[in-house]
Design a protein around this motif. Structure first.
Motif, mmCIF file in Angstrom:
data_model
loop_
_atom_site.group_PDB
_atom_site.id
_atom_site.type_symbol
_atom_site.label_atom_id
_atom_site.label_comp_id
_atom_site.label_asym_id
_atom_site.label_seq_id
_atom_site.Cartn_x
_atom_site.Cartn_y
_atom_site.Cartn_z
ATOM 1 N N ALA A 67 0.822 -1.210 0.000
ATOM 2 C CA ALA A 67 0.000 0.000 0.000
ATOM 3 C C ALA A 67 0.851 1.254 0.000
ATOM 4 O O ALA A 67 0.624 2.180 -0.789
ATOM 5 C CB ALA A 67 -0.925 -0.015 1.225
ATOM 6 N N PHE A 68 1.853 1.315 0.874
ATOM 7 C CA PHE A 68 2.674 2.520 0.977
ATOM 8 C C PHE A 68 3.742 2.587 -0.114
ATOM 9 O O PHE A 68 4.058 3.677 -0.599
ATOM 10 C CB PHE A 68 3.344 2.581 2.353
ATOM 11 N N GLY A 69 4.306 1.465 -0.481
ATOM 12 C CA GLY A 69 5.421 1.496 -1.425
ATOM 13 C C GLY A 69 5.033 1.454 -2.876
ATOM 14 O O GLY A 69 5.775 1.938 -3.734
ATOM 15 N N LEU A 70 3.836 0.873 -3.189
ATOM 16 C CA LEU A 70 3.462 0.692 -4.589
ATOM 17 C C LEU A 70 2.216 1.486 -4.968
ATOM 18 O O LEU A 70 2.208 2.186 -5.976
ATOM 19 C CB LEU A 70 3.229 -0.795 -4.864
ATOM 20 N N LEU A 74 4.341 8.242 -3.243
ATOM 21 C CA LEU A 74 5.052 9.022 -2.234
ATOM 22 C C LEU A 74 6.027 9.980 -2.902
ATOM 23 O O LEU A 74 6.760 9.602 -3.810
ATOM 24 C CB LEU A 74 5.808 8.091 -1.286
ATOM 25 N N PRO A 75 6.061 11.242 -2.462
ATOM 26 C CA PRO A 75 6.943 12.221 -3.110
ATOM 27 C C PRO A 75 8.357 12.170 -2.579
ATOM 28 O O PRO A 75 8.618 11.731 -1.458
ATOM 29 C CB PRO A 75 6.273 13.559 -2.748
ATOM 30 N N GLY A 76 9.298 12.628 -3.389
ATOM 31 C CA GLY A 76 10.649 12.839 -2.935
ATOM 32 C C GLY A 76 11.555 11.632 -3.033
ATOM 33 O O GLY A 76 11.207 10.581 -3.571
ATOM 34 N N ALA A 77 12.766 11.809 -2.466
ATOM 35 C CA ALA A 77 13.773 10.757 -2.455
ATOM 36 C C ALA A 77 13.570 9.857 -1.243
ATOM 37 O O ALA A 77 12.594 9.985 -0.495
ATOM 38 C CB ALA A 77 15.164 11.382 -2.461
ATOM 39 N N GLY A 78 14.534 8.921 -1.031
ATOM 40 C CA GLY A 78 14.354 7.894 -0.011
ATOM 41 C C GLY A 78 14.077 8.418 1.374
ATOM 42 O O GLY A 78 13.169 7.957 2.072
#
Length: 721
Positions: A67-70, A74-78
């Motif tokens: 859900a969160f990773g795919l 999510l904006p931005g870098a790591g």
């Protein structure tokens, strides 16, 4: 139109199911993301299933990273992505708890889904981080609100959330993290540095400025949000994001005005103009250094002093023998550029942390400087609590679709009913046409994936080790190819993922694949119905309405601004007179900007239904009117003579009348040419009023040019702010 039996028609249909062309960067990014999500998911899932034998815990450790990773952009870098996940965990825990207890009945879960869907989508307008985590938060509620009603499993659910989120955070930080991209702050700094370099070059050699003008215009175009990565755009409701966005808008205007000014500069320049240009170049370099963090932001005071001195001494030199009009127009254009530089300077000071009042500047421009963050969030949300906002429309469309999907899944007692909501959530689009295209592709992909999953389940039977061995490679392929291949590939491959995962949690049969088909088709149908009934045109209809409303709202401001210039009234009085019109115009500008931002994400219509309107030019017209309302007149003094005031009112009437006509976006466009200044009028005016009159003339002609571009015949622009 292709006939059903035509071979080329079949070829075109099948081409829609093939992977969409993608750049190498997109493919590499998808592969890196697939590795992170897969590692985070299986690192918690395998121990929970095979060592602890806790199926509920395992389910959440698997789906939280997905859900969160795919599913969440999510904006931005790591590092920033990891921080976004960490901040979202408390909200996710609250939604899981709420969904667990509301699952007692179908109606309570449905009403909860309606409320949660609306609040999340509306609240996402406060910034890109909130927007990025909304799909994951929706999925947290969706997972928890489905039967069985089991409050006793809440500890396992929250533990799965904690483990899944922790693994996601670690993988985002440590495992193939997203590379840093150029920030919007650095882009603004580059634009200011180019302006400083260009001004020094023009002053040094006095060469033809046409090449310089093109470079300046190109730099201004590079500051559009459409040319900045989504995670780097300052679209948040907080003071710093607002200030950085305003610095970008002002720098774009500054660069465009310098581009207009560059061909006008011919040696020798009058001394006041040369001094102001040198001061602007030095100040731009200082502002760029502040944005790069190498020195504190100097603030707008220096700009204000330079403008005040220039406004006091500019004018026609006594020994000038040719027509003074070109000189005065150049001075007015330079002054307009300096005013944009003042706005950029004040915005840079706020964006770099100098939260303080801005004395001497129009308070309407920087009203957010001393406001608290919660108040700024509320202002952003309240702006969109109207049926004319695309944010409100998306919230209603999404919330009603999810609630209807939950009601249908619960009433029909569909197995794995959360797939119904997941299908509606992932396939829903802002236009009916785009939704149908996604649903059509996803249906075929789900069917093919279900057939493959059914064959796997029949052949492997209850051999759990086979599914355990296949889960990792299946996830890697699905999460790499699905995002770049389109809905067909995404749904088909995801069907294989859930089949191999669920076969390890509990015994399953080939009927799981059948349930998957039924659930996805049900969710797709609900999403399609909602897309057809709730604002099916997406942002296109709203763009036309909001742009027309913006033009109608700014028309009175044009008249008020010129009237106060002609009568010489002082700035505080005129700001009070125009306060209501300013607030109204600002609100319509924000609504129109939101519509345009969404429009840029939607596929183009087959036929232009807007008569070739240039929506970006319409937004620029509104911005130019607001800037003039803040800064015209450049100086205050006595009223103009009657002939000058009569010309100003006549030219204003023409611009206002054309603005009101343009609000209907007629197919033939709108052409407006303000009445030229009467012959010899500049020689008859007192010295302080001459420059002031030309300021208004330059402004009105700029508005006329924007109107012609906004509503003129032809095709709409293909780039955005």
């Amino acid at each position: 139109m292709w006939h059903r039996g035509h071979p080329e028609g079949h070829a075109r249909s099948w081409r829609a199911l093939l992977p969409a062309p993608s750049s190498r960067a997109e493919s590499v990014g998808a592969a890196r993301r697939a590795v992170r999500v897969t590692v985070a998911a299986v690192a918690g899932f395998y121990p929970a299933v095979h060592l602890l034998d806790r199926p509920v815990f395992a389910l959440y450790t698997l789906f939280v990273p997905v859900a969160f990773g795919l599913l969440s952009p999510l904006p931005g870098a790591g590092r920033r992505r990891a921080g976004t996940v960490l901040r979202a965990v408390p909200a996710a825990a609250a939604l899981i708890t709420l969904g667990t207890y509301l699952a007692a009945t179908t109606w309570s879960a449905t009403l909860g889904m309606l409320l949660v869907g609306f609040v999340l989508v509306t609240g996402a307008s406060i910034g890109p981080r909130a927007t990025g985590v909304v799909p994951a938060l929706q999925l947290c509620y969706i997972l928890a609100c489905f039967p069985p009603y089991a409050p006793g499993t809440l500890p396992d659910r929250l533990a799965g959330l904690a483990v899944g989120a922790t693994l996601t955070i670690l993988c985002e930080r440590l495992l193939l993290p997203e590379p840093r991209r150029p920030s919007y702050r650095s882009r603004v700094a580059e634009g200011l540095e180019l302006a400083a370099h260009a001004v020094h070059g023009l002053l040094r050699d006095g060469a033809d400025g046409r090449e310089t003008a093109e470079r300046l215009r190109a730099a201004g175009r590079d500051l559009r949000f459409s040319r900045t990565a989504a995670g780097c755009r300052p679209t948040g409701a907080g003071a710093r994001d607002r200030a950085l966005a305003q610095a970008g808008y002002a720098t774009r205007r500054f660069l465009d005005l310098l581009a207009v000014l560059a061909p006008m500069l011919r040696a020798p320049l009058d001394l006041p103009s040369a001094m102001l240009l040198r001061g602007l170049a030095t100040a731009c370099a200082d502002e760029a250094a502040a944005l790069r963090g190498t020195r504190p932001a100097p603030g707008p005071e220096g700009f204000e002093e330079m403008i005040a001195r220039y406004a006091a001494v500019r004018g026609v030199p006594p020994n000038l023998r040719e027509d003074p009009h070109p000189l005065l127009r150049r001075q007015s254009t330079l002054l307009a550029a300096a005013v944009s530089a003042v706005t950029a300077s004040a915005a840079v000071a706020l964006a770099t942390g100098r939260r303080r009042s801005m004395p001497g500047l129009p308070p309407e421009q920087f009203w957010y400087a001393d406001a608290s963050t919660p108040r700024l969030w509320w202002v952003r949300i309240a702006d969109h609590l109207t049926p004319r906002s695309v944010v409100f429309q998306n919230a209603v469309r999404t919330a009603s679709g999810l609630a209807l999907a939950r009601l249908v899944a619960g009433s029909l007692d569909l197995s794995h009913g959360f797939w119904v909501l997941l299908g509606m959530l992932t396939l829903g689009r802002t236009t009916a046409g785009a939704t149908w295209s996604a649903v059509r592709s996803a249906a075929v992909g789900t069917l093919v994936g279900s057939l493959a999953a059914g064959a796997l389940l029949i052949s492997a039977g209850d051999m759990t080790e086979v599914y355990a061995a296949l889960l990792v490679p299946t996830m890697l392929v699905a999460f790499s190819a699905g995002p770049v291949g389109g809905p067909a590939w995404g749904q088909g491959l995801f069907t294989l993922v859930v089949s191999t995962a669920f076969a390890q949690i509990a015994p399953v049969t080939w009927e799981l694949a059948e349930d998957r088909i039924v659930d996805v088709l049900t969710g797709s149908a609900i999403g399609l119905v909602c897309g057809m009934l709730a604002w099916p045109a997406g942002a296109r209809g709203e763009m036309r309405r909001s742009a027309g409303a913006l033009l109608r709202a700014t028309a009175p401001l044009v008249r008020v601004t010129v009237e106060r210039a002609a009568t010489g009234r002082s700035a505080p009085v005129t700001r009070a007179d125009a306060a209501a019109e300013l607030r109204r115009a600002l609100w319509y500008w924000r609504i129109a900007h939101a519509s345009y931002t969404q429009l840029r994400t939607e596929p183009p219509a087959r036929r232009a239904a807007d008569g070739g309107a240039d929506w970006l030019a319409a937004l620029n017209f509104g911005s130019r009117v607001l800037t003039g309302a803040y800064w015209l007149p450049w100086s205050q003094g006595t009223a103009w003579p009657s002939d000058a005031a009569s010309w100003a009112r006549e030219a204003t009437d023409e611009v206002v009348s054309a603005t009101l006509r343009a609000a209907h976006f007629p197919a033939g466009g709108v052409t407006v040419r303000p009445t030229p200044l009467p012959p010899g009028i500049l020689a008859r005016l007192p010295a302080p009023s001459v420059s002031h009159l030309v300021d208004v003339e330059v402004w009105l002609h700029s508005l006329a040019s924007d109107l012609t571009a906004a509503v003129g015949p032809g095709s709409a622009v293909e780039d955005g702010p």
